[in-house]
Design a protein around this motif. Structure first.
Motif, short mmCIF file in Angstrom:
data_model
loop_
_atom_site.label_atom_id
_atom_site.label_comp_id
_atom_site.label_asym_id
_atom_site.label_seq_id
_atom_site.Cartn_x
_atom_site.Cartn_y
_atom_site.Cartn_z
N HIS A 170 81.25 37.93 28.05
CA HIS A 170 82.54 39.40 27.62
C HIS A 170 82.23 39.79 28.82
N THR A 171 82.46 39.66 30.13
CA THR A 171 82.20 40.88 31.07
C THR A 171 83.46 39.74 32.18
N ILE A 172 82.97 40.34 33.19
CA ILE A 172 83.66 39.83 34.68
C ILE A 172 83.07 40.17 36.00
N VAL A 173 82.82 39.48 37.39
CA VAL A 173 81.90 39.87 38.27
C VAL A 173 83.39 40.80 38.81
N SER A 174 82.43 41.95 39.21
CA SER A 174 84.05 42.71 39.95
C SER A 174 83.21 43.48 41.21
N ARG A 175 83.78 43.47 41.81
CA ARG A 175 83.79 44.60 43.36
C ARG A 175 84.63 45.65 43.48
#
Ligand SMILES: C[S@@+](CC[C@H](N)C(=O)[O-])C[C@H]1O[C@@H](n2cnc3c(N)ncnc32)[C@H](O)[C@@H]1O
Length: 215
Positions: free
Chosen positions: A11-16
């Motif tokens: 349910h999440t994404i890898v974010s910067r």
């Protein structure tokens, strides 16, 4: 626990896309299906850990820009959420960086995020507020949103500062940071927030990092 890990990854994404782009974090963003899904489809109860709050972003940014403050020191990120404060401390070569949160899912998310960034952190799910806690630095990101809890937290932080601990508070202007409390703080830095963070946080445009004075 394995199921929780799978749910977080699903349910999440890898974010910067935040104030600490050198750190990758699994977050729930508008790009995630769960963002706009009906409440009953949300497998998590109050997933504060799934967001990178303005105060936490500012605190972690400040640590990454001032690594000498945590180097070889024991650092506790109280109310760690996604774990960014503890991860920043680990990146700054803290002797021990502890991610603390009373939500056990936040602890799992913090460990996942630490692994994502190739650093080791310790974790604790104890309510440390009002306890005597053995550390050199206390990080608090965006914890002053609730009046009653702010009272309890601030008294404990004041005692911690008097005991000689470095207490850093990141906050975008939440109502728990009253004028009286502000008079006990020194402003260390102000960070303009990324556009997405502003939109997700009801128009807050920047976040401050404060140091709690020892007396
Ligand atoms: C608004 S979030 C901030 C998360 C993170 N510091 C950030 O800025 O991105 C507040 C977090 O504090 C945690 N929390 C609330 N009361 C706590 C307590 N007594 N001890 C530790 N964590 C607590 C919540 O579970 C939640 O993850």
């Amino acid at each position: 626990m394995k199921n929780q890990i799978l749910q977080i990854i699903k349910h999440t994404i890898v974010s910067r896309a935040h104030l600490t782009p050198e750190m990758a974090l699994r977050l729930l963003t508008p790009q995630c299906a769960l963002w706009s899904a009906p409440v009953e489809d949300n497998p998590f109860k109050d997933p504060y850990w799934a967001f990178y709050w303005p105060g936490g972003q500012a605190t972690a940014r400040y640590i990454l820009d001032n690594k000498h403050l945590v180097k070889e020191r024991v650092v506790i990120d109280v109310g760690c959420g996604c774990g960014a404060g503890a991860i920043a401390a680990a990146m700054g070569n803290a002797r021990r960086a502890v991610a603390n949160d009373i939500d056990p899912v936040a602890i799992i998310a913090s460990q996942l995020n630490a692994q994502l960034n190739g650093v080791a952190i310790a974790t604790s799910s104890e309510d440390l507020v009002d306890t005597v806690c053995s550390c050199d630095v206390v990080l608090v990101g965006d914890m002053l949103y609730d009046e009653e809890f702010a009272d309890r937290l601030f008294s404990w932080l004041t005692r911690s500062a008097r005991e000689g601990k470095l207490v850093l508070i990141g906050d975008p202007g939440r109502h728990g940071l009253t004028g009286e409390r502000r008079s006990q703080l020194s402003l260390l830095g102000t960070y303009p927030l990324p556009k997405d963070t502003c939109q997700e946080n009801y128009g807050y445009t920047d976040a401050n990092v404060w140091r709690l004075k020892a007396n």
